[in-house]
Design a protein around this motif. Structure first.
Motif, short mmCIF file in Angstrom:
data_model
loop_
_atom_site.label_atom_id
_atom_site.label_comp_id
_atom_site.label_asym_id
_atom_site.label_seq_id
_atom_site.Cartn_x
_atom_site.Cartn_y
_atom_site.Cartn_z
N LEU A 22 57.94 27.62 -11.42
CA LEU A 22 56.49 27.70 -11.36
C LEU A 22 55.88 26.52 -12.12
CD1 LEU A 22 55.66 31.48 -11.98
CD2 LEU A 22 55.33 30.21 -9.86
N VAL A 23 54.87 25.93 -11.53
CA VAL A 23 54.11 24.92 -12.24
C VAL A 23 52.63 25.22 -12.01
CG1 VAL A 23 54.25 23.30 -10.30
CG2 VAL A 23 53.69 22.45 -12.58
N TYR A 24 51.86 25.17 -13.10
CA TYR A 24 50.42 25.42 -13.03
C TYR A 24 49.68 24.10 -13.16
CZ TYR A 24 51.66 30.30 -13.58
OH TYR A 24 52.19 31.55 -13.38
N VAL A 25 48.65 23.95 -12.34
CA VAL A 25 47.84 22.73 -12.34
C VAL A 25 46.38 23.14 -12.50
CG1 VAL A 25 47.20 20.64 -11.09
CG2 VAL A 25 49.49 21.64 -10.77
N GLN A 26 45.72 22.56 -13.51
CA GLN A 26 44.30 22.83 -13.70
C GLN A 26 43.50 21.62 -13.27
OE1 GLN A 26 43.13 24.78 -17.34
NE2 GLN A 26 41.04 23.98 -17.24
N LEU A 27 42.57 21.86 -12.33
CA LEU A 27 41.70 20.81 -11.80
C LEU A 27 40.29 21.04 -12.33
CD1 LEU A 27 41.04 18.49 -9.75
CD2 LEU A 27 40.64 20.30 -8.06
N ASP A 28 39.72 20.01 -12.97
CA ASP A 28 38.35 20.08 -13.48
C ASP A 28 37.53 18.97 -12.84
OD1 ASP A 28 38.46 22.22 -15.60
OD2 ASP A 28 40.02 20.91 -16.36
N VAL A 29 36.40 19.35 -12.26
CA VAL A 29 35.47 18.39 -11.65
C VAL A 29 34.13 18.59 -12.33
CG1 VAL A 29 34.52 17.49 -9.51
CG2 VAL A 29 36.72 18.69 -9.47
N ARG A 30 33.63 17.54 -12.97
CA ARG A 30 32.41 17.68 -13.76
C ARG A 30 31.46 16.53 -13.48
NH1 ARG A 30 34.15 19.01 -18.89
NH2 ARG A 30 36.30 19.23 -18.17
N PRO A 31 30.15 16.74 -13.67
CA PRO A 31 29.19 15.65 -13.48
C PRO A 31 29.46 14.52 -14.48
CG PRO A 31 28.07 17.77 -13.57
CD PRO A 31 29.48 18.01 -13.99
N ARG A 32 29.39 13.30 -14.00
CA ARG A 32 29.51 12.15 -14.88
C ARG A 32 28.21 11.98 -15.68
NH1 ARG A 32 32.89 7.76 -14.51
NH2 ARG A 32 33.52 8.36 -12.40
N GLN A 33 28.33 11.64 -16.94
CA GLN A 33 27.15 11.39 -17.75
C GLN A 33 26.44 10.15 -17.23
OE1 GLN A 33 25.97 13.40 -20.13
NE2 GLN A 33 27.67 14.82 -19.69
N GLN A 34 25.18 10.33 -16.84
CA GLN A 34 24.42 9.23 -16.26
C GLN A 34 23.07 9.10 -16.95
OE1 GLN A 34 24.32 10.46 -12.16
NE2 GLN A 34 26.09 9.22 -11.64
N THR A 35 22.55 7.87 -16.94
CA THR A 35 21.22 7.65 -17.50
C THR A 35 20.17 8.39 -16.70
OG1 THR A 35 21.93 5.47 -18.27
CG2 THR A 35 19.55 5.90 -18.19
N ASP A 36 20.26 8.28 -15.36
CA ASP A 36 19.32 8.97 -14.47
C ASP A 36 19.98 10.24 -13.97
OD1 ASP A 36 17.47 6.90 -14.70
OD2 ASP A 36 18.48 5.75 -13.13
N LYS A 37 19.52 11.36 -14.48
CA LYS A 37 20.09 12.65 -14.10
C LYS A 37 19.74 12.98 -12.65
CE LYS A 37 20.29 17.47 -15.61
NZ LYS A 37 19.75 18.47 -16.59
N ILE A 38 20.75 13.40 -11.88
CA ILE A 38 20.49 13.80 -10.50
C ILE A 38 19.77 15.14 -10.52
CG2 ILE A 38 21.57 14.46 -8.32
CD1 ILE A 38 23.79 12.52 -8.90
N PRO A 39 18.60 15.24 -9.92
CA PRO A 39 17.84 16.50 -9.99
C PRO A 39 18.47 17.58 -9.13
CG PRO A 39 16.76 14.95 -8.51
CD PRO A 39 17.91 14.20 -9.14
N ALA A 40 18.23 18.84 -9.52
CA ALA A 40 18.66 19.95 -8.69
C ALA A 40 17.83 19.95 -7.40
CB ALA A 40 18.49 21.27 -9.43
N PRO A 41 18.45 20.23 -6.26
CA PRO A 41 17.72 20.17 -5.00
C PRO A 41 16.77 21.35 -4.84
CG PRO A 41 19.93 20.98 -4.62
CD PRO A 41 19.86 20.58 -6.07
N PRO A 42 15.73 21.22 -4.01
CA PRO A 42 14.89 22.37 -3.69
C PRO A 42 15.71 23.42 -2.94
CG PRO A 42 14.37 20.53 -2.24
CD PRO A 42 15.31 20.00 -3.29
#
Length: 488
Positions: A99-119
């Motif tokens: 058995l091998v366990y793999v943890q995948l993490d996907v996170r927002p990159r820190q940016q100067t201009d924050k991407i707004p949440a969509p309507p």
């Protein structure tokens, strides 16, 4: 030939994509964007661009000519970071599976201009069958009104009710006359039986009316009962919604609804079900869900992969933001990323001895697709590979602490999964042992209330060879909640 539009980006494929991958990407986009089923502003023009891209890339000669016009491929600056961690430093050549366990993490990159949440473009689909009478219906209407009052001016909102038929109470639109709409919600009255397909179909039609890739298109279903005979039709609707990038979340009220079915229904779109044990919790949980939708960074992350012979994905679980098991399929719908909560998935792979006749085992190869409604153009897919060196001896490096903690939190949930499966297969002694083990672990970790529930259900299994409806859900969603609260 003009290279103003990147045909590969339009189809969401890599530049070295095979003809089969190009064909599949085109068919998926055509199903989602065809003018016969999609009338969102600007989508017809986008569909024509997709057709043009496919005409060029599906023809080897035209594709080669087009490739000559492209600038040298650079590594794009993507708005997400991807991290992969493994439970083993390497695999060992041996005559037993590993058995091998793999943890995948996907996170927002820190940016100067924050991407707004969509309507939002959200539909509430509310069960108004006879079982919802009295306090449950009053609390459900109050919760819907609270959601209405929390909408932003740019949000589109609709409400559908269902029993043995469906009614559109509030058609999909911007909600400017909240007083009138509030009175329409208050007039909802319970009657009839539960036929979920009717409500789901009508609700999805409302979302489709205003479906727009620049919006978060979502349906929230609330029910307190079983639906009979239309389960497969509902699952087919959910599969269609997934292709159109419409999410479905399910909420079950009380003890008499089918959690396995509602989990699968929501899972078809990368979401999950929630348990509302007490009617007085409806308003809080529905408000929390809407708040979560307003904090979405990416509404959907999918993993399109090529499995490796002898390295089988045995289990996958989303640790956050919405905890729950994932159905092993291709593509694998991993779920959303929130502005303040990254996406974290734990995979379990079973590696067979025959796969280890190499120095490097590629456990999985594929690419991630991240859908961000606030971006005007699709993100290019990101290559993803899980791999481990293969040697004669095991490495001495300990597993990362994050994987140890994830496995520790997940163990309790998998214990209850095992007990449920054992009851379903008639292995009541095995289920009793699993529940006793689960209760011991819960007590050791200080969760006395949930441990008491487990012990009561252990007695039910011994006496009646079945869980109680409420106890089974209390244990399932209680252990699921521990994964999130202990991981924050």
């Amino acid at each position: 030939m003009s290279n103003a539009r990147d045909y590969y980006a339009l189809l969401g494929v890599l530049r070295d994509a095979s003809q089969e991958e190009i064909k599949r990407a085109y068919y998926e986009a055509a199903r989602r964007l065809h003018p016969d089923t999609n009338r969102a502003p600007g989508e017809t023009e986008f569909f024509l661009d997709i057709q043009k891209a496919y005409e060029v890339l599906s023809n080897p000669k035209r594709r080669a000519e087009y490739d000559q016009t492209l600038p040298k491929a650079d590594t794009p600056s993507l708005p997400v970071n991807v991290q992969v961690q493994y439970s083993r430093p390497n695999l060992v050549r041996m005559n037993e599976p590993q058995l091998v366990y793999v943890q995948l993490d996907v996170r927002p990159r820190q940016q100067t201009d924050k991407i707004p949440a969509p309507p939002l473009n959200v539909c509430l689909v509310l069960d108004r069958s006879t079982s919802m009478k009295d306090a449950k219906m009053d609390l459900l209407k109050a919760a819907a009104i609270q959601v209405l009052k929390s909408l932003r001016p740019e949000d589109i909102f609709s409400v559908v009710t269902f029993s043995d038929r469906a009614d559109v109470v509030i058609p999909a639109s911007y909600q400017v006359d909240t007083k009138r709409i509030e009175s329409q919600i208050r007039m909802i009255q319970p009657s009839g039986a539960t036929e979920l397909y009717q409500g789901l179909e009508a609700g999805l039609e409302q979302v489709r009316r205003s479906r727009d890739p620049s919006r978060l298109n979502h349906l929230i279903l609330l029910t307190d009962g079983h639906t009979y005979g239309d389960e497969q039709a509902c699952l087919n609707l959910a599969a269609e919604a997934a292709v159109q990038q419409i999410g479905i979340s399910g909420m079950g009220i009380g003890a008499d609804w089918n959690d396995t079915f509602l989990d699968e229904l929501a899972g078809r779109t990368g979401n999950t079900s929630q348990y509302i044990a007490r009617p007085q919790d409806i308003q809080r949980i529905l408000s929390e869900k809407f708040n979560e939708l307003t904090r979405v960074f990416s509404e959907e992350v999918t993993l399109d992969y090529t499995p490796t012979a002898g390295a089988d994905a045995a289990y996958a679980f989303r640790l956050q933001p919405e905890t729950g098991p994932l159905k092993i399929e291709n593509p694998l719908r991993l779920g959303p990323i929130l502005q303040d909560t990254h996406l974290s998935i734990l995979f379990e792979f079973l590696v067979q001895p025959a796969a280890l006749n190499t120095d490097l085992l590629r456990i999985l190869e594929g690419h991630l697709k991240v859908a961000i409604a606030a971006r005007p153009t699709p993100l290019p897919p990101m290559r993803l590979q899980f791999s481990r060196d293969v040697g004669a001896e095991a490495g001495t490096d300990p597993p990362p602490i994050t994987i140890i903690q994830a496995l520790s939190r997940l163990t309790l949930y998998r214990m209850q999964e095992r007990a449920r499966n054992e009851v379903q297969s008639g292995n009541y002694e095995g289920a009793t042992r699993s529940l006793k083990n689960l209760a011991s672990h819960l007590l050791a970790q200080g969760h006395q209330g949930l441990a008491h529930t487990v012990m009561l259900e252990m007695e039910n299994v011994q006496r009646q060879q079945a869980f109680s409806s409420s106890g089974e859900k209390d244990i399932k969603y209680g252990t699921r909640a521990l994964i999130m609260t202990e991981g924050m």
